[in-house]
Enzyme design. Structure first.
Site, PDB file in Angstrom:
ATOM      1  N   ARG A 120       1.887   0.423 -10.754  1.00 54.23           N
ATOM      2  CA  ARG A 120       1.084  -0.301  -9.812  1.00 54.23           C
ATOM      3  C   ARG A 120       0.034   0.892  -9.715  1.00 54.23           C
ATOM      4  O   ARG A 120      -1.078   0.453  -9.318  1.00 54.23           O
ATOM      5  CB  ARG A 120       1.981  -0.240  -8.764  1.00 54.23           C
ATOM      6  CG  ARG A 120       2.930  -1.542  -8.824  1.00 54.23           C
ATOM      7  CD  ARG A 120       3.786  -1.813  -7.511  1.00 54.23           C
ATOM      8  NE  ARG A 120       2.759  -2.234  -6.447  1.00 54.23           N
ATOM      9  CZ  ARG A 120       2.848  -2.017  -5.094  1.00 54.23           C
ATOM     10  NH1 ARG A 120       4.051  -1.295  -4.530  1.00 54.23           N
ATOM     11  NH2 ARG A 120       2.003  -2.555  -4.404  1.00 54.23           N
ATOM     12  N   CYS A 143       1.389   4.795  -0.100  1.00 55.95           N
ATOM     13  CA  CYS A 143       2.306   3.799  -1.113  1.00 55.95           C
ATOM     14  C   CYS A 143       1.721   2.488  -0.947  1.00 55.95           C
ATOM     15  O   CYS A 143       0.512   2.395  -0.809  1.00 55.95           O
ATOM     16  CB  CYS A 143       3.728   3.827  -0.701  1.00 55.95           C
ATOM     17  SG  CYS A 143       4.031   3.201   0.775  1.00 55.95           S
TER      18      CYS A 143
END
Length: 277
Positions: A182, A237
Site C-alpha cells: 500500500r 497509516c
C-alpha cells in the site's frame, strides 16, 4: 507495579481477579464491523468489557474531511472510558483476538493521549491466552462505571498542516505504517487514492511481530534506530489505527513518545492540494 506497554499472559493471568485490573477486549475486523463484538460474546477473558473500534474508539466520519477512523471527541472519549470502568487507579489490559494488536494499540494510544499511563497490551492477544489454556468465558458481566479524569496531551499529535510543513522543512522523519504494497501504491483496495505522503519511509506495523507477539525491547530499539537518530518522528497509516502500534513499539523500545498523524492517509488525500508520491 504498573504495566505501561505490554503485559505477558502469565502476568495478566496472575492479576485476573485483581480488582484494580480491567481487561478490555478490542477485537475488530475492518472487513466485518460486527465480527469483533460477536467474537467477544463467544469467548473473552473473564470479566473483560468490550470496546468497539468503530463506535467507541473513533469519532464521527465527515466525508471529504476526516479519516476513516477519526479520533473521538475528547468529551466522548472521557464518557466511554468512564462507562467502561476506568479511573486513575485502574490498570488497563487491552487485547485483540490475535497478536496483531490493531484496535488494542489504538485504545492504548487513546488512553495515553488522555493522560492514563497504566495501560498495557496483552502480548499475543486472546489467541496466545487461549493457547496457554487460560480461562475464557461467554458470560458478560455488567459494566461498573467510574469517573475518568483526563489530562490530554496534544503534543502527541501532528496535524496535516504540521506534516506539510515538515515535508517542506525536511526536519522530520515521517514513517508510513501500512503494509509495503500500500505504501508503494499497489493493491490499494481501501482508499480512493494510492501512494504515500512524500518523504515518508515504509515501516509496516506488522513487520516485526510473530504469532506469539512481540520480542524483547532491544529488537525494536534496533528496528527504529536510524529513524529516531534523525530527530523528530511522526507515524501515520491509513486511518490512524495501525500507526498506534508502531508508536507502542517505539515506547516499548525505550524511545520518547513519537507523534501520531492521526488523520493519516485517508485524511491526507481529502485535499487535492496535498502532494502524493
Amino acid at each position: 507495579m504498573s504495566f505501561t506497554t505490554f503485559i505477558q499472559p502469565k502476568e495478566a493471568m496472575e492479576n485476573l481477579h485483581n480488582p484494580d485490573f480491567l481487561f478490555v477486549d478490542c477485537s475488530f475486523s475492518l472487513a466485518d464491523k460486527k465480527w469483533g463484538v460477536e467474537e467477544y460474546k463467544k469467548a473473552h477473558i473473564p470479566g473483560a468489557v468490550y470496546a468497539d473500534l468503530h463506535y467507541d474508539l473513533s469519532g464521527e466520519i465527515i466525508a471529504g474531511k476526516t479519516s476513516r477512523h477519526p479520533l473521538p471527541k475528547k468529551d466522548a472519549l472521557v464518557k466511554t472510558l468512564s462507562k467502561l470502568g476506568i479511573d486513575e487507579n485502574i490498570q488497563v489490559v487491552v487485547y485483540d483476538a490475535t497478536a496483531g494488536f490493531m484496535a488494542a494499540a489504538r485504545m492504548w494510544w487513546l488512553l495515553r493521549w488522555a493522560g492514563h499511563e497504566k495501560v498495557a497490551v496483552l502480548n499475543g492477544g486472546k489467541a496466545v491466552w487461549a493457547a496457554r489454556e487460560y480461562p475464557l468465558t461467554a458470560d458478560i458481566m455488567p459494566l461498573q462505571p467510574k469517573q475518568f479524569v483526563p489530562h490530554f496531551n496534544d503534543s502527541m499529535l501532528a496535524s496535516a498542516k504540521e506534516v506539510m510543513a515538515s515535508i517542506e522543512a525536511g526536519n522530520t522523519c515521517l514513517i508510513d505504517s501500512r503494509t509495503a504494497d500500500r505504501y508503494a501504491g499497489q493493491n490499494e483496495t481501501i482508499d480512493p487514492v494510492a501512494g504515500h505522503i512524500p518523504t515518508a519511509i515504509s515501516k509496516p506495523f506488522n513487520a516485526q511481530i510473530g504469532a506469539e507477539g512481540v520480542a524483547a525491547p532491544s529488537v525494536y530499539k534496533e528496528h527504529f534506530k536510524e529513524e529516531f537518530a534523525k530527530g523528530n518522528v511522526v507515524f501515520y497509516c491509513g486511518s490512524g489505527v495501525t500507526a498506534a502500534y508502531n508508536v507502542l513499539l517505539s515506547v516499548y523500545a525505550g524511545y520518547p513518545v513519537p507523534k501520531l498523524y492521526a488523520g493519516s492517509w485517508s485524511e491526507w488525500i481529502t485535499d487535492p492540494n496535498r502532494p502524493v508520491a
